[in-house]
Motif scaffolding. Structure first.
Motif, short mmCIF file in Angstrom:
data_model
loop_
_atom_site.label_atom_id
_atom_site.label_comp_id
_atom_site.label_asym_id
_atom_site.label_seq_id
_atom_site.Cartn_x
_atom_site.Cartn_y
_atom_site.Cartn_z
N GLY A 196 0.58 8.16 5.79
CA GLY A 196 -0.43 8.53 4.80
C GLY A 196 0.07 8.32 3.38
N ILE A 197 1.32 8.76 3.11
CA ILE A 197 1.88 8.59 1.76
C ILE A 197 1.98 7.10 1.42
CG2 ILE A 197 3.95 8.94 0.36
CD1 ILE A 197 4.39 11.55 1.96
N SER A 198 2.45 6.31 2.38
CA SER A 198 2.59 4.86 2.15
C SER A 198 1.23 4.21 1.90
CB SER A 198 3.25 4.21 3.37
OG SER A 198 4.55 4.74 3.58
N ARG A 199 0.18 4.75 2.54
CA ARG A 199 -1.16 4.16 2.35
C ARG A 199 -1.72 4.50 0.98
NH1 ARG A 199 -4.59 1.33 1.76
NH2 ARG A 199 -6.27 0.58 3.10
N LEU A 200 -1.44 5.71 0.49
CA LEU A 200 -2.01 6.16 -0.78
C LEU A 200 -1.29 5.58 -1.99
CD1 LEU A 200 -3.57 8.19 1.01
CD2 LEU A 200 -3.08 9.93 -0.71
N GLN A 201 0.02 5.47 -1.92
CA GLN A 201 0.79 5.14 -3.11
C GLN A 201 0.38 3.84 -3.79
OE1 GLN A 201 3.18 7.61 -4.23
NE2 GLN A 201 2.48 6.43 -6.01
N PRO A 202 0.24 2.72 -3.05
CA PRO A 202 -0.16 1.48 -3.74
C PRO A 202 -1.55 1.55 -4.36
CG PRO A 202 -0.12 1.18 -1.35
CD PRO A 202 0.52 2.49 -1.62
N ILE A 203 -2.45 2.29 -3.77
CA ILE A 203 -3.80 2.42 -4.34
C ILE A 203 -3.72 3.25 -5.62
CG2 ILE A 203 -6.17 3.17 -3.91
CD1 ILE A 203 -5.27 0.84 -2.19
#
Length: 915
Positions: free
Chosen positions: A529-536
């Motif tokens: 989840g953290i990896s999915r949110l960070q680039p956005i």
């Protein structure tokens, strides 16, 4: 709400062959009037007389006492309309007529809720007006659940219907009639099961009619009744035949023919004889009625064929009106029929009169603007005579007519149903999506998914643009996430995000990605989840404040909190709060502040966390966000608990439990119940604590694997440890640790290591305790004070007194020691023991005094007993034997009251030793 054929016709056939069932239903009614509510399910084939029997029961009881009757009916196509039966039930309850405007409906609802729910309070009245109004097509009202999620509103709907039915029962004995339940929609069935559970304590008789093949969810309840209506016996069929023939006795030949062909089905028998009368198939001879030679051979052999033959004998224009009406439904308003046919209502007077004379359809009793087919089978036969293309044309005309003549918000599902039978893909997609929104809004999840998916299919067929498809993917994903189909939801969210990125709709990108973060949080895939949110976040950071960006930061804060990265969680929640203020969204602001408050508490800044949480409560209440409000109140309960204000914490957690139950989210309710059990444990109410924890554990087991599952094991392990069942405590705590390690829940990990460390000390293994706890001291996180105190106790048992003292002082003078009094007493207790070992008796006594005063103020009886024991030992060492025995005896009394077997044994051994 329409009369049956025997209620609207002057030539009604008498009820035959149902004496036994009538007696049984009247007996159930007598019991219901006395407060022993009853549910009777009548089962039988179409035409066997279920509705007729119910009508006769109502006629008999209605003449003897003033009662309330509420009637609702499922439709053959109503399974596609979520909460259709509930809405029909409410319309009957409120006395809402089809021609009533929304203003009239709102007034009737308001008067009813205000009158019946007067004792429940203004808040519940507003909630009932809000959620019940939504089912009836009214716009949202103003209540605490106005902006709440679909699940919360459905729970409110169930609760408010139960309250209304209970209040009505208090005023007058009530009969609830539910017809054609074999066509019930799933959402109504779910609500009905919850509502009917209350019936045994009410003055209510429920009579539910259905055909075989559908099993009522309450059929397994031991207290409900099932009545199966069998076909009429031959003698009963002959009696009924005579009634249909106007009192003329049927000949033996006709009696046998009726018995063989109708099979004891009253409706089939009636229709067959009327067909014979209309076609000249009967002749009167010698005072009885006979079959005309050859008539039997010409008569259709099935009920469907008989009804079809009756329709075929109608004038072409009259038959055409019946066919158009069958598309609308079993009941049809004349103005709607006229609109669909493109004619003036006056022009339909003659054909409608002809349908009435032919006993195909009757005007609704008390109204001259609506007709009803004599039997649902007649409507089905008329509908099936239409060719496919003609049906599509009429469904399209009906959909457009309903949208033009009626409030579209109230009839969304009905309009969508008719569009769903057409090839007008663009219009169908619009209404199917709106119907999906309604279904999702009332927690009819499977219906919502089906509506959205069909809307998407129609858009694809019509060449709809990609962003419209992405919008539907987002909506389907949201419902899939609600029902726990997380992987499917994430796949659809990914697809929608990619389309919105290409369209440079970054607001939507942020909104959907934040939702994906919440799904990963629930799944326990925190790092993903953290990896999915960070680039956005990086992409949106330069675009300025937006709601989507605020949601992203709050979602990230949730994930970081779950990962034990509390300082980063604070940063994300502060940023989310800043953005929420900038865009003026109190709901996001409340969620951000809730997470910030929790982070502060777990970093040891409990007092500050409490202040932030208290300030966020009005925000959550104003936004109608019960999810956030429930967590806020629960966190505040835990915060006050840590400060040593145990009773205050208990009150907040009891309110949090009420809110969680109101939300209807089982996992949250179970977790809050377990946490309340923890507080009761510290208060010394161990039996009550066990009941709460075990009840919470049962609830959490029903929701499957999740991070919640660790906490019942944690607190049960703690309780078993205190009660002296060490092996069972070890099993519970190790199971808890396995779950916490799997989900990465650092809060549960640190708590369980603290308890396992204490267990190892009590088992005489202080070295194992050191090995377990020392690596945790350098890590930032909750329960540092407890861990330091336990580590000090281990060193004390190993004889490293100075090291023990340094650790305890570190605990007591650190930031957590300032406002976490609950855990400070643990440190004060070990400090007193350490000072005793060092020979500093005066300082030791001061530490014990401070510890005892703090523990008594909470109150925390277990620590009270422990400090009395240690102080008693100090008194012995000082030669104050009477004082020592007094404190040891007091300690033993508390341990015995609590049931702390290990401690009882220690105190008894000490008292038995010579002074």
């Amino acid at each position: 709400q329409f009369g049956e054929r025997w209620e609207t016709s002057d030539q009604a056939t008498p009820l035959v062959g149902r004496d036994r069932e009538m007696v049984e239903l009247l007996d159930l009614w007598i019991r219901a009037q006395g407060g022993d509510g009853q549910v009777a399910t009548l089962i039988g084939d179409a035409g066997v007389g279920k509705s007729r029997l119910i009508s006769e029961v109502l006629e008999k009881v209605g003449t003897s006492i003033a009662i309330r009757v509420i009637r609702a009916r499922c439709l053959s196509y109503g399974q596609e309309i979520p909460l259709w039966l509930v809405a029909d039930l409410l319309r009957s309850f409120l006395g809402v007529a089809e021609q009533d405007t929304l203003d009239v409906v709102r007034h009737k609802l308001s008067v009813t809720t205000t009158g019946l729910l007067a004792e429940a309070g203004v808040e519940i009245q507003a909630e009932a007006t809000d959620v019940l109004g939504e089912v009836l097509g009214l716009p949202p009202g103003k209540s605490l659940v106005t902006n709440a999620g679909a699940q919360i509103r459905r729970q409110a709907l169930i609760r408010d219907i139960r309250l209304l039915l209970g209040a009505l029962s208090d005023r007058a004995p009530t009969i609830v009639v539910l017809e054609d339940l074999h066509w019930i929609d799933d959402a109504s069935a779910d609500v009905l099961v919850e509502v009917l559970a209350d019936i045994p304590g009410l003055r209510v008789l429920v009579m539910a009619a259905q055909r075989p093949g559908w099993t009522a969810p309450w059929s397994e309840w031991g207290w409900t009744e099932r009545l199966t209506l069998r076909p009429l016996r031959d003698d009963e069929a002959a009696l009924m035949a005579g009634a249909v023939l106007g009192g003329m006795k049927p000949s033996p030949e006709l009696e046998q023919y009726v018995a063989d062909r109708a099979g004891g089905n009253p409706f089939f028998l009636e229709e067959m004889l009327r067909t014979l009368i209309e076609t000249g198939g009967l002749a009167q001879r010698n005072g009885s009625m006979h079959l005309v030679p050859g008539a039997a051979e010409r008569l259709p052999s099935t009920l469907t064929e008989v009804l079809l033959a009756r329709l075929d004998r109608l004038d072409v224009q009259v038959r055409g009106v019946a066919q158009v009406a069958s598309v609308i439904g079993r009941s049809f308003a004349v103005k709607l029929l006229a609109e669909v046919m493109g004619r003036e209502p006056a022009a339909l007077e003659a054909p409608l009169t002809a349908l009435q004379r032919a006993e195909i359809a009757f005007p609704r009793r008390g109204s001259d603007v609506e007709y009803v087919f004599k039997h649902v089978s007649l409507r089905e036969v008329a509908y099936n005579t239409l060719v496919h293309r003609r049906r599509q044309e009429l469904h399209l005309a009906t959909a457009r007519a309903i949208a033009q003549l009626y409030p579209s918000d109230e009839y969304v599902e009905m309009i969508a149903y008719h569009y769903g039978h057409t090839e007008e893909h663009i219009e169908a997609a619009e209404w199917l999506e709106r119907a999906g929104d309604r279904a999702a809004g009332i927690y009819a999840n499977e219906a919502a998914i089906a509506q959205y998916q069909e809307a998407r299919r129609r858009l694809v067929l019509s060449g709809g643009d990609e962003t419209a498809l992405a919008r539907l993917d987002e909506k389907v994903g949201a419902v899939l996430a609600t029902v726990g189909r997380y992987d499917e939801a994430l796949e659809l969210f990914d697809h929608a995000v990619e389309i919105y990125r290409q369209a440079r709709n970054f607001e939507a990108v942020g909104r959907i990605t934040a939702r994906m973060g919440r799904v990963h949080r629930i799944k326990g895939t925190i790092e993903q989840g953290i990896s999915r949110l960070q680039p956005i976040l990086d992409v949106l950071a330069s675009s300025g404040p937006s709601r989507g960006l605020a949601l992203l930061h709050v979602a990230l804060a949730h994930l970081l909190f779950a990962n034990g990265r509390y300082r980063e969680c604070l940063e994300a929640s502060v940023k989310g709060a800043e953005l929420a203020r900038a865009v003026g969204d109190d709901a996001i602001l409340a969620a951000a502040e809730m997470r910030r408050a929790a982070g502060l508490e777990l970093l040891g800044c409990t007092e500050e966390g409490i202040r932030v949480g208290e300030d966020a409560i009005p925000l959550a209440e104003g936004a109608g966000d019960l999810d956030t409000l429930s967590i806020l109140v629960s966190n505040l309960g835990e915060g006050y608990f840590r400060t040593g204000a145990l009773e205050q914490g208990r009150k907040y957690l009891e309110r949090a439990l009420e809110l969680a139950e109101r939300v209807g989210e089982i996992a949250s309710t179970g977790y809050t119940m377990v946490t309340l059990g923890e507080v009761l444990l510290y208060l010394g109410l161990w039996e009550d604590a066990r009941q709460r924890i075990e009840r919470g554990a049962e609830m959490l087991q029903s929701v499957g694997d999740s991070w919640y599952a660790a906490y019942p094991l944690l607190h049960l392990g703690h309780l078993e440890l205190l009660e002296g069942r060490r092996q069972l405590a070890r099993e519970h705590l190790n199971s808890c640790l396995a779950i916490a390690d799997g989900t990465g829940d650092s809060q549960a990990q640190r708590y369980v290591h603290w308890l396992l460390g204490r267990l190892e000390i009590w088992d005489g293994m202080p070295e194992a305790c050191l090995e377990r706890i020392e690596p945790l001291i350098s890590e930032e996180g909750p329960y540092t004070l407890n861990l330091l105190a336990t580590l000090g106790e281990a060193y004390l048992d190993l004889g490293a007194v100075d090291r023990a003292f340094d650790l305890v002082q570190q605990a007591l003078t650190g930031p957590q020691g300032e406002d976490q009094l609950l855990y400070t007493v643990e440190g004060l207790l070990i400090k007193g023991r350490t000072l005793t070992r060092q020979g500093h008796h005066t300082e030791a006594a001061a530490a014990f005094d401070e510890c005892l005063s703090a523990a008594q103020s909470m109150p925390y009886p277990y620590i009270v007993a422990r400090v009395l024991f240690e102080w008693g030992l100090l008194n012995r060492e000082q030669g104050q034997h009477d004082r020592a025995r007094e404190r040891l005896a007091e300690s033993l009394a508390i341990f015995r009251r609590l049931g702390a077997a290990h401690d009882i044994e220690r105190v008894e051994e000490t008292l038995a030793k010579p002074a």
